[in-house]
Design an enzyme around this catalytic site. Structure first.
Site, PDB file in Angstrom:
ATOM      1  N   GLU A 215       0.926  -1.108  -0.014  1.00 47.79           N
ATOM      2  CA  GLU A 215       0.045   0.034  -0.150  1.00 47.79           C
ATOM      3  C   GLU A 215       0.866   1.145  -0.015  1.00 47.79           C
ATOM      4  O   GLU A 215       1.485   1.685   1.242  1.00 47.79           O
ATOM      5  CB  GLU A 215      -0.833   0.034   1.186  1.00 47.79           C
ATOM      6  CG  GLU A 215      -1.852  -1.296   1.182  1.00 47.79           C
ATOM      7  CD  GLU A 215      -3.141  -0.895   0.422  1.00 47.79           C
ATOM      8  OE1 GLU A 215      -3.272   0.170   0.043  1.00 47.79           O
ATOM      9  OE2 GLU A 215      -3.704  -1.958  -0.015  1.00 47.79           O
ATOM     10  N   CYS A 249      -2.076   9.417   2.721  1.00 51.24           N
ATOM     11  CA  CYS A 249      -1.786   8.965   1.546  1.00 51.24           C
ATOM     12  C   CYS A 249      -2.533   9.219   0.309  1.00 51.24           C
ATOM     13  O   CYS A 249      -2.199   9.521  -0.753  1.00 51.24           O
ATOM     14  CB  CYS A 249      -1.545   7.586   1.741  1.00 51.24           C
ATOM     15  SG  CYS A 249      -3.157   6.481   1.985  1.00 51.24           S
TER      16      CYS A 249
HETATM   17  P1  NAD Z   1       7.227   5.172   7.711  1.00 51.89           P
HETATM   18  O1  NAD Z   1       8.780   5.971   7.479  1.00 51.89           O
HETATM   19  O2  NAD Z   1       6.751   4.927   8.991  1.00 51.89           O
HETATM   20  O3  NAD Z   1       7.879   3.537   7.115  1.00 51.89           O
HETATM   21  C1  NAD Z   1       6.958   2.627   6.929  1.00 51.89           C
HETATM   22  C2  NAD Z   1       7.084   1.458   7.759  1.00 51.89           C
HETATM   23  O4  NAD Z   1       8.422   1.063   6.851  1.00 51.89           O
HETATM   24  C3  NAD Z   1       7.747   1.541   9.064  1.00 51.89           C
HETATM   25  O5  NAD Z   1       7.300   0.613  10.105  1.00 51.89           O
HETATM   26  C4  NAD Z   1       9.019   1.809   9.082  1.00 51.89           C
HETATM   27  O6  NAD Z   1       9.868   1.112  10.407  1.00 51.89           O
HETATM   28  C5  NAD Z   1       9.508   0.572   7.913  1.00 51.89           C
HETATM   29  N1  NAD Z   1      10.870   0.789   7.363  1.00 51.89           N
HETATM   30  C6  NAD Z   1      11.389   2.144   7.242  1.00 51.89           C
HETATM   31  N2  NAD Z   1      12.449   2.034   6.493  1.00 51.89           N
HETATM   32  C7  NAD Z   1      12.568   0.564   6.344  1.00 51.89           C
HETATM   33  C8  NAD Z   1      13.841  -0.249   5.739  1.00 51.89           C
HETATM   34  N3  NAD Z   1      14.811   0.382   5.235  1.00 51.89           N
HETATM   35  N4  NAD Z   1      13.650  -1.561   5.914  1.00 51.89           N
HETATM   36  C9  NAD Z   1      12.691  -2.186   6.304  1.00 51.89           C
HETATM   37  N5  NAD Z   1      11.493  -1.507   6.804  1.00 51.89           N
HETATM   38  C10 NAD Z   1      11.660   0.043   6.785  1.00 51.89           C
HETATM   39  O7  NAD Z   1       6.231   5.644   6.563  1.00 51.89           O
HETATM   40  P2  NAD Z   1       6.498   6.523   5.370  1.00 51.89           P
HETATM   41  O8  NAD Z   1       7.089   5.567   4.239  1.00 51.89           O
HETATM   42  O9  NAD Z   1       7.424   7.581   5.487  1.00 51.89           O
HETATM   43  O10 NAD Z   1       4.920   6.611   5.051  1.00 51.89           O
HETATM   44  C11 NAD Z   1       4.688   7.681   4.018  1.00 51.89           C
HETATM   45  C12 NAD Z   1       4.401   6.871   2.660  1.00 51.89           C
HETATM   46  O11 NAD Z   1       3.242   5.981   2.906  1.00 51.89           O
HETATM   47  C13 NAD Z   1       3.933   7.885   1.753  1.00 51.89           C
HETATM   48  O12 NAD Z   1       4.334   7.690   0.559  1.00 51.89           O
HETATM   49  C14 NAD Z   1       2.379   7.553   1.843  1.00 51.89           C
HETATM   50  O13 NAD Z   1       1.643   7.824   0.726  1.00 51.89           O
HETATM   51  C15 NAD Z   1       2.444   6.114   1.989  1.00 51.89           C
HETATM   52  N6  NAD Z   1       0.919   5.636   2.533  1.00 51.89           N
HETATM   53  C16 NAD Z   1       0.454   4.998   1.669  1.00 51.89           C
HETATM   54  C17 NAD Z   1      -0.812   4.499   2.329  1.00 51.89           C
HETATM   55  C18 NAD Z   1      -1.802   3.556   1.447  1.00 51.89           C
HETATM   56  O14 NAD Z   1      -2.682   2.942   2.168  1.00 51.89           O
HETATM   57  N7  NAD Z   1      -1.433   3.507   0.312  1.00 51.89           N
HETATM   58  C19 NAD Z   1      -1.060   4.986   3.790  1.00 51.89           C
HETATM   59  C20 NAD Z   1      -0.338   5.696   4.265  1.00 51.89           C
HETATM   60  C21 NAD Z   1       0.891   5.902   3.906  1.00 51.89           C
END
Ligand code: NAD
Length: 439
Positions: A215, A249
């Site tokens: 997602e 998102c």
């Molecule tokens: P985030 O930084 O919290 O990361 C998401 C998860 O990935 C966390 O649990 C984190 O610990 C893990 N993570 C981070 N780096 C990692 C790595 N190198 N290896 C393994 N795991 C790792 O959140 P984010 O990515 O900044 O979230 C924002 C993004 O998510 C935006 O692009 C947003 O559009 C997208 N998003 C999508 C949805 C959806 O439902 N499609 C919902 C919310 C957010």
């Protein structure tokens, strides 16, 4: 760390796998008991979760309940109401050359699944997938985001008190802990977050042929047609864009409209924002904060991408950025080169629908496409000529609150979908069963 503090990820997964092997998660009663317990947690401990969301993101209590806690309760209620029906075997017609015989499909739980959540809706985006995983009869490892630390801690503390501890585990942590988790063999990985980490997750999953749901995000456009009621358009754009300070998102990322409509819409947006958040949005209890300094710096770097119609004020010590509308934004300006994920709404001018469609098709497939139009032809053309995770006319974001619609992306915005019965599909294997009598 997990709720068994000394436990390593491998031990957590082994413990849950041992539970799954006993088949105790398969009966409908186990599943409904877990869902009801999660519902009780959300209603009894909602205020603790809301306080954590306030600490992490400055979310108001009202927004915390509406977009996270009550949202998840509704997802549970919908699932409880329909689960027995969704789990019923689905008959399939059998060709004459095989008759007499009958065929049907049944849903098998997958086993031990991993849910990795982001920080922006840290309750909803962790627990709504957990609802689907439990409904499908799986054991679940839930990994909250370290960037919403208060919520992560609260969830890690509460979940084991309410749910079957040997079937549901919370593992807190950042990159190192998640990397350790991803080295384990899961039967499904459900990841919500950015596409860069999505690639890391998918690579790790490939080692074990583990299926994934991703997602992801991206730039969701909002097309505004000529001749629409711009007061209504501005109100609906503003309330969905600036909720959670734009860190949603499916928030409308940017507006596409013709120059004349742009001028009017910019005026309307200014009025609507004033109505929503007052003279000084920094004092409005309804307005949130940017999650951390890194995102604050990234966002303030985008403020120069156009003429400021309203907003622009910011304060790093408070991680505050005012709801901002930018006009006359060039398609190749910095704010148009990445997902904004913050309270900045650029207005990009196009000649009309043809150019808007070309603009959308030239870019990555978005998680959502929005359009405000009175024209059935325009709605039809957007439906047929563009591809996006979801498409909503007249109201952004709300499509994801329709439990009977799948929520998910396509291409760069993700793969797979969930919510309601689609969560059951995501977390189950649909097994084909043929039964031909021996006589
Ligand atoms: P985030 O930084 O919290 O990361 C998401 C998860 O990935 C966390 O649990 C984190 O610990 C893990 N993570 C981070 N780096 C990692 C790595 N190198 N290896 C393994 N795991 C790792 O959140 P984010 O990515 O900044 O979230 C924002 C993004 O998510 C935006 O692009 C947003 O559009 C997208 N998003 C999508 C949805 C959806 O439902 N499609 C919902 C919310 C957010």
């Amino acid at each position: 760390m997990s709720d068994h503090p000394s436990e390593k990820p491998a031990d957590v997964v082994a413990r849950l796998r041992a539970t799954f092997t006993t088949d105790r998660t398969k009966p409908l009663t186990w599943r409904t008991t877990q869902l009801e317990a999660l519902r009780t947690l959300l209603t009894e401990r909602g205020d603790e979760l809301a306080a954590a969301l306030r600490a992490d993101l400055g979310k108001s209590r009202e927004e915390a309940y509406r977009t996270e806690i009550d949202f998840t309760v509704r997802e549970i209620d919908h699932t409880l109401q329909h689960l027995a029906e969704w789990l019923r075997p689905q008959p399939a017609p059998v060709p004459d050359r095989l008759s007499p015989a009958v065929a049907h499909t049944v849903l098998d739980p997958l086993g031990v699944v991993l849910v990795i959540a982001p920080w922006n809706y840290p309750v909803q985006l962790l627990l709504a997938p957990v609802v689907g995983a439990l409904a499908a009869g799986n054991c679940v490892v839930a990994k909250p985001s370290e960037l919403a630390p208060a919520t992560s801690r609260t969830v890690a503390d509460l979940l084991p008190r309410y749910l079957d501890r040997d079937a549901v585990a919370v593992v807190e942590g950042a990159v190192a802990e998640t990397t350790d988790l991803l080295a384990q063999r899961f039967d499904h990985i459900f990841y919500t977050g950015n596409g860069q980490v999505g690639r890391i997750v998918m690579r790790a999953a490939a080692e074990n042929l583990t299926p994934v749901t991703l997602e992801l995000g991206g730039k969701s456009p909002a097309f505004v047609d000529r001749g629409t009621d711009l007061g209504v358009v501005a109100a609906r754009l503003a309330s969905t864009k600036f909720m959670n300070a734009g860190q949603t998102c499916v928030a409308p990322d940017y507006v596409l409209t013709d120059p004349e409509t742009a001028r009017e819409l910019e005026k309307e947006l200014t009025g609507v924002l004033h109505g929503l958040y007052g003279d000084d949005p920094s004092t409005s209890p309804a307005y949130g904060r940017i999650v951390n300094e890194r995102h604050f710096d990234r966002l303030t770097g985008l403020l120069g991408s156009g003429r400021t119609v309203t907003g622009g004020a910011h304060d790093r010590s408070e991680r505050y950025i005012a709801p901002t509308v930018l006009a006359g934004v060039a398609p190749d300006s910095p704010v148009m080169r990445e997902e904004i994920f913050g309270p900045i709404l650029p207005v990009v001018e196009v000649a009309g629908l043809d150019e808007a469609i070309a603009f959308i098709r030239d870019r990555d497939k978005p998680l959502a496409l929005y359009a405000f139009t009175e024209s059935a032809t325009t709605r039809d053309r957007l439906t047929r000529e563009t591809s996006s995770g979801g498409l909503a006319f007249g109201l952004p974001v709300a499509h994801l609150t329709v439990s009977d619609l799948p929520f998910g992306g396509v291409g760069e915005s993700g793969m797979g979908s969930y919510h309601g019965r689609y969560s059951l599909d995501a977390f189950s294997h649909r097994k084909a069963v043929l039964d031909k009598p021996l006589r």
